[in-house]
Scaffold this active site. Structure first.
Site, PDB file in Angstrom:
ATOM      1  N   HIS A 253       1.945   4.411  -2.969  1.00  0.00           N
ATOM      2  CA  HIS A 253       2.065   5.869  -2.800  1.00  0.00           C
ATOM      3  C   HIS A 253       3.474   6.334  -3.158  1.00  0.00           C
ATOM      4  CE1 HIS A 253      -1.842   6.068  -1.029  1.00  0.00           C
ATOM      5  NE2 HIS A 253      -1.512   5.546   0.138  1.00  0.00           N
TER       6      HIS A 253
ATOM      7  N   HIS B 222       0.838  -1.207   0.000  1.00  0.00           N
ATOM      8  CA  HIS B 222       0.000   0.000   0.000  1.00  0.00           C
ATOM      9  C   HIS B 222       0.872   1.255   0.000  1.00  0.00           C
ATOM     10  CE1 HIS B 222      -3.700   2.311   0.957  1.00  0.00           C
ATOM     11  NE2 HIS B 222      -2.845   3.107   1.564  1.00  0.00           N
ATOM     12  N   GLU B 223       1.790   1.319   0.959  1.00  0.00           N
ATOM     13  CA  GLU B 223       2.655   2.488   1.052  1.00  0.00           C
ATOM     14  C   GLU B 223       3.623   2.566  -0.137  1.00  0.00           C
ATOM     15  OE1 GLU B 223       2.037   4.778   3.102  1.00  0.00           O
ATOM     16  OE2 GLU B 223       0.589   3.642   4.283  1.00  0.00           O
TER      17      GLU B 223
END
Length: 363
Positions: free
Chosen positions: A36, A32-33
């Site tokens: 980003h 997820h990170e």
């Protein structure tokens, strides 16, 4: 010496399923990170810190403008971008990038979780010892009731008005029915045929201490051998089915079909994954575990993209407003909305976590 080894083996046998669950959550957070982070770098956004875990740092490494860290508690992580929550004069600040670039950066985290869920389904179908189910009817059981309406070779398109993407939908919509009578839409001989009032035999069974009506499935679906041509499209359709379950569950929660006590937070989910891992190891069949992992990955990805304060979806909502009105929403107002949303989210997590702990105590 042998007794010590047996003792260590016994302890490890109880612990490893929970390690699998924690590592999986770590993987979810990491990808997820990373989503980003990758798109932030693509669009030239300055990332001050990329961290896995929360709390005290176990490892730090500065490379360029970014501090990479590994922290003690595997319960989160973050990609800290310059100008993400405040104004900044830095040319590489998040707040100084074009709205469409910021939209992609924020959405990337949830989208990568969805991709991970899809890949887990691909792995599940590619490694199965069974055939991959399709929504075509192969045959009927002896003394079947539904063959009065359904026919061999029918492709099931809809059940009670709900589109069928995969066999997961057939199982879900039939197992959650109240009376064993359905409206089907099938493809038969190249034409769509509507079949109202399709009946199945039912039986009342005791499940979790409650008497529930159970549908007797009296038809057999067509299965296909796993191959690239069958695994990829069926994995996509199955992922769509899993994704729709997220919104169906949310609707059921809002309408009161389910209650907050029925929800599971990190504690309950870790326990559930651990139980699934342990059971899969005993049966040497990991399909159920893969199903749970895929559901969780897709659930987290979609939930995170909902337009709710404090979630990525809430940030996307404000960026969309900015794109429509052609000026940014005041940072103070947006920050206040996210702060209130975070407080409510933490309160909900506290209630759900207490419920998880209470369920564990009760056994």
């Amino acid at each position: 010496m042998s007794m010590n080894l047996l003792s260590v083996g016994s302890v490890f046998g109880k612990i490893w399923p929970f390690l699998v669950a924690v590592l999986f959550f770590g993987l979810l957070i990491f990808v997820h990170e990373l989503g980003h982070f990758v798109f932030a770098r693509i669009f030239g956004v300055k990332v001050n810190e990329f961290s896995m875990g929360m709390g005290p740092a176990l490892f730090k490494h500065q490379k360029g403008d970014t501090l990479y860290s590994l922290r003690l508690l595997p319960i989160g992580g973050y990609c800290l971008m310059e100008g993400e929550d405040e104004n900044s004069e830095d040319e590489g600040a998040f707040c100084n990038k074009k709205p469409w670039q910021r939209f992609i950066i924020v959405a990337a985290g949830g989208v990568v979780n969805l991709i991970l869920g899809f890949l887990i389904v691909v792995l599940m179908l590619a490694t199965t010892d069974d055939l991959i189910g399709t929504p075509y009817i192969h045959s009927f059981d002896e003394n079947a009731v539904s063959d009065t309406w359904l026919s061999q070779g029918d492709k099931i398109l809809k059940i009670n008005g709900k589109r069928i993407f995969s066999t997961e939908d057939i199982s879900y919509f039939m197992s959650t029915d109240k009376d064993g009578v359905f409206d089907f839409v099938v493809e038969r001989g190249g034409e769509k045929v509507t079949l109202n009032g399709v009946k199945f035999d039912t039986v009342v069974k005791e499940i979790d201490g409650e008497e529930r009506l159970t549908i007797i499935y009296d038809f057999i679906i067509v299965g296909v051998n796993p191959s690239f041509k069958t695994v990829v499209p069926n994995a996509f359709k199955t992922s769509l089915s899993y994704g729709r379950l997220v919104y169906i569950s949310l609707f059921d929660l809002i309408t009161g079909t389910y209650h907050v006590s029925d929800l599971s937070g990190p504690i309950g989910t870790v326990t559930f994954i651990a139980d699934a891992a342990s059971e899969s190891a005993k049966e040497t069949d990991f399909e159920f575990l893969f199903t749970i992992l895929a559901l969780i990955a897709i659930n987290i990805g979609l939930f995170n993209l909902l337009p709710l304060p404090a979630l990525d979806g809430g940030r996307l909502f404000f960026i969309l407003i900015e794109m429509i009105i052609r000026r940014p929403v005041p940072k103070k107002f947006e920050g206040l909305v996210h702060a209130v949303g975070m407080a409510l989210l933490l309160a909900l997590m506290a209630v759900v976590s207490f419920s998880d702990i209470w369920k564990l105590i009760k056994g």
